[in-house]
Design a protein around this motif. Structure first.
Motif, short mmCIF file in Angstrom:
data_model
loop_
_atom_site.label_atom_id
_atom_site.label_comp_id
_atom_site.label_asym_id
_atom_site.label_seq_id
_atom_site.Cartn_x
_atom_site.Cartn_y
_atom_site.Cartn_z
N PHE A 122 0.82 -1.22 0.00
CA PHE A 122 0.00 0.00 0.00
C PHE A 122 0.85 1.27 0.00
O PHE A 122 0.34 2.35 -0.20
CB PHE A 122 -0.97 -0.02 1.17
N ILE A 124 0.66 1.22 -3.83
CA ILE A 124 -0.63 1.10 -4.52
C ILE A 124 -1.80 1.32 -3.55
O ILE A 124 -1.80 0.75 -2.46
CB ILE A 124 -0.75 -0.25 -5.28
N ALA A 125 -2.71 2.18 -3.97
CA ALA A 125 -3.92 2.45 -3.17
C ALA A 125 -4.95 3.04 -4.13
O ALA A 125 -4.75 2.98 -5.35
CB ALA A 125 -3.60 3.42 -2.03
N ILE A 152 -9.33 11.56 5.10
CA ILE A 152 -9.30 10.18 4.61
C ILE A 152 -10.15 10.03 3.34
O ILE A 152 -11.24 10.57 3.26
CB ILE A 152 -9.85 9.21 5.70
N ARG A 153 -9.62 9.26 2.37
CA ARG A 153 -10.40 8.97 1.16
C ARG A 153 -11.01 7.58 1.32
O ARG A 153 -10.30 6.61 1.59
CB ARG A 153 -9.52 8.98 -0.08
N ASP A 205 -9.48 4.72 -0.64
CA ASP A 205 -8.23 4.13 -0.13
C ASP A 205 -8.53 3.02 0.88
O ASP A 205 -7.90 1.96 0.86
CB ASP A 205 -7.35 5.21 0.53
N THR A 219 -1.90 2.74 6.68
CA THR A 219 -1.53 3.64 5.58
C THR A 219 -2.72 4.50 5.14
O THR A 219 -2.58 5.72 5.01
CB THR A 219 -1.01 2.82 4.37
N SER A 220 -3.86 3.87 4.92
CA SER A 220 -4.98 4.63 4.38
C SER A 220 -5.63 5.56 5.40
O SER A 220 -6.24 6.55 5.03
CB SER A 220 -6.03 3.71 3.75
N ALA A 221 -5.48 5.23 6.71
CA ALA A 221 -6.09 6.07 7.74
C ALA A 221 -5.09 7.03 8.38
O ALA A 221 -5.49 7.89 9.16
CB ALA A 221 -6.73 5.20 8.81
N ASN A 222 -3.81 6.85 8.08
CA ASN A 222 -2.74 7.65 8.70
C ASN A 222 -2.84 7.67 10.23
O ASN A 222 -2.89 8.72 10.86
CB ASN A 222 -2.72 9.08 8.15
#
Lengths: 198, 91
Positions: A9, A12-13, A83-84, A87, A163-166
């Motif tokens: 990730f 790639i995301a 956040i997206r 992702d 990764t996606s939520a930091n």
């Protein structure tokens, strides 16, 4: 190489991982149908009875959607970043790749025989089953292989969430475990309902 | 040789200040005590990140393509940098 295996990730995301992840989920459901392997909750892998294909498809999709929604809610509440949703859903879908491999274990009949043998000799239920030494060794190897795949899968899910939520550090571990437990409960309930309907 | 600008004291780890500036053309030297600008207090890779970000017109998507990293990875790097800059400003 280890980075790509355990945290792809980083590279790639988003929509790419979402499309790839959905392809993985569909492929998993098709293989699961042919090998009679099902996923009664987010992280469990078990052999199943003969269910129609729709059962495996709904199960694969619902496991992914539930865990993604739970992690998305956690991310909105706990992340300092914007956040997206793509992702979260994309990386969670992609992280299910190890379970595509896990469905392949259903092609071996050794584990089924071994399971029947254990039920008959230890739990004194079911029908008589005899297993060879070869089948016992294969069954143990399959169990260890599935365990390794589960560890890989959970690591991928965690890194996808992180990764996606930091969210970092101890906070990320605690929130991940809490989210995973909630997802396991919800997906178990969905599977129970699904079995009753089908 | 591309020398690295030291920003912390190697002896006590405190923040360094500028004491002397020199003109190579006329050999004028200015002495005094000046604080380092905020951007120079960042690591070289962080300064490079900011420059790249500006060159990408502040687009994280373009930045991610340029660095061959995923969008959330680049966004996380930016957020870490923002946090560091905020901490430096609040010092």
């Amino acid at each position: 190489m280890i980075q790509i295996l355990f945290n792809p990730f980083k590279y790639i995301a988003g929509i790419k991982s979402l499309l790839l992840g959905i392809a993985i989920l569909i492929a998993t459901s098709i293989l699961a149908f042919y090998t009679n392997i099902h996923f009664p909750d987010v992280i469990s892998v078990k052999s199943s009875s003969d269910f129609p294909y729709i059962y495996y498809l709904i199960q694969c999709i619902s496991n992914w959607i539930v865990v993604s929604i739970v992690f998305y809610i956690i991310a909105i509440l706990a992340s300092p970043s914007k956040i997206r949703i793509v992702d979260i859903f994309g990386t969670q879908a992609l992280s299910r790749f190890p379970y595509l491999i896990a469905t392949l274990t259903g092609f071996s009949t050794s584990l089924d025989n071994f399971e029947k043998y254990i039920y008959y000799t230890i739990l004194k239920t079911g029908e008589f089953a005899d297993v060879t030494d070869y089948e016992i060794i294969i069954s143990i190897l399959i169990i260890l292989f599935t365990l390794a795949l589960t560890i890989w899968f959970i690591t991928l899910m965690f890194n996808a969430f992180r990764t996606s939520a930091n969210i970092k550090g101890v906070k990320s571990v605690i929130l991940f475990i809490a989210g995973l437990l909630v997802s396991i409960i919800i997906t178990s309930l969905i599977t129970n309902q699904l079995i009753q309907i089908i | 040789m591309n020398k690295k600008l030291p920003i912390t004291c190697p002896s006590c780890n405190s923040e360094l200040k500028v004491q002397s500036l020199h003109c190579d053309e006329c050999e004028t030297t200015i002495n005094g005590f000046y604080n380092l600008p905020l951007l120079l207090k960042l690591e070289q890779n962080e300064q490079d990140f900011i420059i790249s970000f500006m060159q990408c017109s502040g687009s994280l998507k373009v930045m991610a393509q340029k660095l061959k990293l995923s969008y959330p990875t680049v966004r996380n790097m930016l957020d870490e940098l923002i946090e560091k800059i905020n901490n430096l400003q609040n010092k």
